[in-house]
Design a protein around this motif. Structure first.
Motif, mmCIF file in Angstrom:
data_model
loop_
_atom_site.group_PDB
_atom_site.id
_atom_site.type_symbol
_atom_site.label_atom_id
_atom_site.label_comp_id
_atom_site.label_asym_id
_atom_site.label_seq_id
_atom_site.Cartn_x
_atom_site.Cartn_y
_atom_site.Cartn_z
ATOM 1 N N LEU A 131 5.328 -9.191 0.759
ATOM 2 C CA LEU A 131 4.856 -7.869 0.330
ATOM 3 C C LEU A 131 3.338 -7.839 0.158
ATOM 4 O O LEU A 131 2.663 -6.917 0.644
ATOM 5 C CB LEU A 131 5.519 -7.482 -0.994
ATOM 6 N N VAL A 132 2.803 -8.841 -0.517
ATOM 7 C CA VAL A 132 1.358 -8.867 -0.746
ATOM 8 C C VAL A 132 0.615 -9.081 0.576
ATOM 9 O O VAL A 132 -0.452 -8.502 0.796
ATOM 10 C CB VAL A 132 0.981 -9.961 -1.765
ATOM 11 N N HIS A 133 1.181 -9.898 1.448
ATOM 12 C CA HIS A 133 0.584 -10.124 2.770
ATOM 13 C C HIS A 133 0.463 -8.786 3.501
ATOM 14 O O HIS A 133 -0.596 -8.467 4.066
ATOM 15 C CB HIS A 133 1.454 -11.096 3.573
ATOM 16 N N ALA A 134 1.540 -7.987 3.496
ATOM 17 C CA ALA A 134 1.518 -6.692 4.178
ATOM 18 C C ALA A 134 0.511 -5.745 3.530
ATOM 19 O O ALA A 134 -0.231 -5.044 4.222
ATOM 20 C CB ALA A 134 2.918 -6.080 4.154
ATOM 21 N N LEU A 135 0.480 -5.732 2.214
ATOM 22 C CA LEU A 135 -0.484 -4.871 1.507
ATOM 23 C C LEU A 135 -1.922 -5.244 1.843
ATOM 24 O O LEU A 135 -2.764 -4.376 2.109
ATOM 25 C CB LEU A 135 -0.259 -4.986 -0.005
ATOM 26 N N ALA A 136 -2.213 -6.546 1.824
ATOM 27 C CA ALA A 136 -3.572 -7.006 2.116
ATOM 28 C C ALA A 136 -3.958 -6.712 3.565
ATOM 29 O O ALA A 136 -5.107 -6.341 3.848
ATOM 30 C CB ALA A 136 -3.678 -8.509 1.832
ATOM 31 N N MET A 137 -3.001 -6.862 4.477
ATOM 32 C CA MET A 137 -3.260 -6.592 5.889
ATOM 33 C C MET A 137 -3.596 -5.110 6.102
ATOM 34 O O MET A 137 -4.556 -4.776 6.806
ATOM 35 C CB MET A 137 -2.033 -6.976 6.713
ATOM 36 N N LEU A 138 -2.811 -4.224 5.494
ATOM 37 C CA LEU A 138 -3.059 -2.792 5.628
ATOM 38 C C LEU A 138 -4.363 -2.394 4.941
ATOM 39 O O LEU A 138 -5.119 -1.562 5.450
ATOM 40 C CB LEU A 138 -1.888 -2.006 5.035
ATOM 41 N N HIS A 139 -4.631 -3.010 3.799
ATOM 42 C CA HIS A 139 -5.876 -2.728 3.065
ATOM 43 C C HIS A 139 -7.084 -3.106 3.915
ATOM 44 O O HIS A 139 -8.070 -2.349 3.989
ATOM 45 C CB HIS A 139 -5.868 -3.514 1.760
ATOM 46 N N LYS A 140 -7.014 -4.254 4.553
ATOM 47 C CA LYS A 140 -8.124 -4.714 5.397
ATOM 48 C C LYS A 140 -8.347 -3.776 6.578
ATOM 49 O O LYS A 140 -9.483 -3.574 7.018
ATOM 50 C CB LYS A 140 -7.832 -6.128 5.905
ATOM 51 N N ALA A 141 -7.252 -3.179 7.070
ATOM 52 C CA ALA A 141 -7.343 -2.260 8.201
ATOM 53 C C ALA A 141 -7.728 -0.848 7.779
ATOM 54 O O ALA A 141 -7.869 0.041 8.619
ATOM 55 C CB ALA A 141 -6.010 -2.224 8.940
ATOM 56 N N GLY A 142 -7.879 -0.629 6.467
ATOM 57 C CA GLY A 142 -8.223 0.691 5.966
ATOM 58 C C GLY A 142 -7.054 1.665 6.009
ATOM 59 O O GLY A 142 -7.244 2.883 5.999
ATOM 60 N N ASP A 143 -5.857 1.142 6.060
ATOM 61 C CA ASP A 143 -4.644 1.955 6.135
ATOM 62 C C ASP A 143 -4.030 2.077 4.743
ATOM 63 O O ASP A 143 -3.502 1.107 4.198
ATOM 64 C CB ASP A 143 -3.654 1.296 7.103
ATOM 65 N N GLN A 144 -4.099 3.268 4.168
ATOM 66 C CA GLN A 144 -3.545 3.485 2.827
ATOM 67 C C GLN A 144 -2.250 4.294 2.863
ATOM 68 O O GLN A 144 -1.733 4.689 1.813
ATOM 69 C CB GLN A 144 -4.562 4.223 1.958
ATOM 70 N N ASN A 145 -1.742 4.556 4.078
ATOM 71 C CA ASN A 145 -0.603 5.464 4.212
ATOM 72 C C ASN A 145 0.697 4.789 4.645
ATOM 73 O O ASN A 145 1.776 5.229 4.253
ATOM 74 C CB ASN A 145 -0.938 6.573 5.210
ATOM 75 N N THR A 146 0.613 3.751 5.455
ATOM 76 C CA THR A 146 1.831 3.135 5.994
ATOM 77 C C THR A 146 2.693 2.551 4.885
ATOM 78 O O THR A 146 2.237 1.711 4.114
ATOM 79 C CB THR A 146 1.480 2.028 7.005
ATOM 80 N N SER A 182 -1.049 -17.840 -6.436
ATOM 81 C CA SER A 182 -2.247 -17.554 -7.224
ATOM 82 C C SER A 182 -3.171 -16.589 -6.495
ATOM 83 O O SER A 182 -3.703 -15.644 -7.089
ATOM 84 C CB SER A 182 -2.986 -18.866 -7.528
ATOM 85 N N ARG A 183 -3.336 -16.801 -5.202
ATOM 86 C CA ARG A 183 -4.199 -15.926 -4.405
ATOM 87 C C ARG A 183 -3.614 -14.521 -4.325
ATOM 88 O O ARG A 183 -4.342 -13.515 -4.380
ATOM 89 C CB ARG A 183 -4.380 -16.520 -3.010
ATOM 90 N N ALA A 184 -2.278 -14.431 -4.197
ATOM 91 C CA ALA A 184 -1.621 -13.122 -4.129
ATOM 92 C C ALA A 184 -1.784 -12.369 -5.441
ATOM 93 O O ALA A 184 -2.075 -11.157 -5.457
ATOM 94 C CB ALA A 184 -0.144 -13.305 -3.799
ATOM 95 N N GLU A 185 -1.591 -13.064 -6.552
ATOM 96 C CA GLU A 185 -1.761 -12.429 -7.861
ATOM 97 C C GLU A 185 -3.199 -11.964 -8.065
ATOM 98 O O GLU A 185 -3.447 -10.864 -8.577
ATOM 99 C CB GLU A 185 -1.351 -13.397 -8.963
ATOM 100 N N ASN A 186 -4.154 -12.797 -7.660
ATOM 101 C CA ASN A 186 -5.567 -12.420 -7.774
ATOM 102 C C ASN A 186 -5.881 -11.195 -6.928
ATOM 103 O O ASN A 186 -6.663 -10.317 -7.338
ATOM 104 C CB ASN A 186 -6.463 -13.594 -7.358
ATOM 105 N N TRP A 187 -5.262 -11.129 -5.732
ATOM 106 C CA TRP A 187 -5.501 -9.973 -4.858
ATOM 107 C C TRP A 187 -4.984 -8.709 -5.527
ATOM 108 O O TRP A 187 -5.659 -7.671 -5.511
ATOM 109 C CB TRP A 187 -4.814 -10.174 -3.502
ATOM 110 N N LEU A 188 -3.802 -8.778 -6.116
ATOM 111 C CA LEU A 188 -3.224 -7.607 -6.773
ATOM 112 C C LEU A 188 -4.078 -7.148 -7.954
ATOM 113 O O LEU A 188 -4.204 -5.943 -8.213
ATOM 114 C CB LEU A 188 -1.802 -7.918 -7.247
ATOM 115 N N ASN A 195 -0.399 2.557 -0.518
ATOM 116 C CA ASN A 195 0.758 2.447 0.373
ATOM 117 C C ASN A 195 2.055 2.443 -0.432
ATOM 118 O O ASN A 195 2.210 1.624 -1.353
ATOM 119 C CB ASN A 195 0.679 1.162 1.205
ATOM 120 N N PRO A 196 2.990 3.325 -0.108
ATOM 121 C CA PRO A 196 4.273 3.316 -0.820
ATOM 122 C C PRO A 196 5.035 2.014 -0.538
ATOM 123 O O PRO A 196 5.090 1.544 0.604
ATOM 124 C CB PRO A 196 5.022 4.515 -0.213
ATOM 125 N N ILE A 197 5.601 1.414 -1.577
ATOM 126 C CA ILE A 197 6.495 0.265 -1.414
ATOM 127 C C ILE A 197 7.895 0.766 -1.727
ATOM 128 O O ILE A 197 8.164 1.212 -2.847
ATOM 129 C CB ILE A 197 6.108 -0.891 -2.346
#
Length: 215
Positions: A131-146, A182-188, A195-197
């Motif tokens: 989940l965090v991987h997908a969120l970070a990937m979309l965030h990096k792409a500037g995608d806040q909608n998918t 740890s990295r995922a928690e820090n990212w959050l 993005n809706p989950i």
């Protein structure tokens, strides 16, 4: 009276996909040995079927399974699947055991990312990291909608609380996993996202498209 629009799913052919005309479909199955294809009455049904194994829907020369799909996709208690989305899932052999996770395009099942295998992991950790991987990937792409689908209530809760509440014990083999957690928690904690989950309703829709098929 106008002819009703059909949608054609090609699971196995020269170019698998969803086609809006019989001519397009035929061009991808003609001459292809044991092609697997089927017509559906709506795009939603076609997308739902294409994201899954053809054996669930395919019967040679028959549309016998269409009613099953309609029941699942039009159930009053279920929301419509958003095809333009990402689905994530994890698989773990044992608890703890060898774990991996991935994300796919919901509509097609096309894999977008895959991580692992990791030793001495758990399925919950894999679902959380996916989940965090997908969120970070979309965030990096500037995608806040998918939107992102997950079938794990635990992972959804961990992301909501920005904390992986695992009871897994550290070992010499899973140090990399604890680093990823740890990295995922820090990212959050450091980023916001819109993005809706969404919880994947397995009882209504079947297995999530990112499922590894090892049950």
């Amino acid at each position: 009276m106008a002819k009703k629009q059909k949608y054609y799913v090609v699971w196995e052919g020269k170019q698998p996909g969803i086609y809006r005309t019989w001519g397009e479909c035929q061009s991808h199955i003609h001459g292809y040995p044991a092609a697997k294809y089927k017509a559906f009455d709506s795009l939603a049904e076609a997308e739902y079927a294409y994201a899954r194994n053809y054996t669930t829907f395919y019967k040679s020369g028959s549309n016998a399974n269409s009613s099953e799909i309609k029941t699942k996709t039009t159930n009053k208690t279920a929301k419509t699947i958003i095809s333009n989305s990402i689905s994530v899932d994890a698989a773990c052999s044992g608890n703890p055991g060898t774990m991996e996770y991935r994300g796919v395009k919901t509509a097609t099942g096309q894999q977008i990312f895959h991580q692992g295998p990791f030793k001495d992991g758990t399925n919950n950790i894999g679902e959380f990291l996916a989940l965090v991987h997908a969120l970070a990937m979309l965030h990096k792409a500037g995608d806040q909608n998918t939107p992102i689908y997950s079938d794990s209530k635990t992972a959804l809760s961990w992301v909501k609380h920005q904390k992986a509440k695992t009871t897994l014990e550290p070992t010499n083999h899973n140090a990399i996993l604890f680093d990823l957690i740890s990295r995922a928690e820090n990212w959050l904690h450091s980023n916001t996202f819109k993005n809706p989950i969404i919880k994947w309703e397995t009882d209504v829709w079947g297995e999530i498209p990112a499922d590894f098929g090892r049950k």
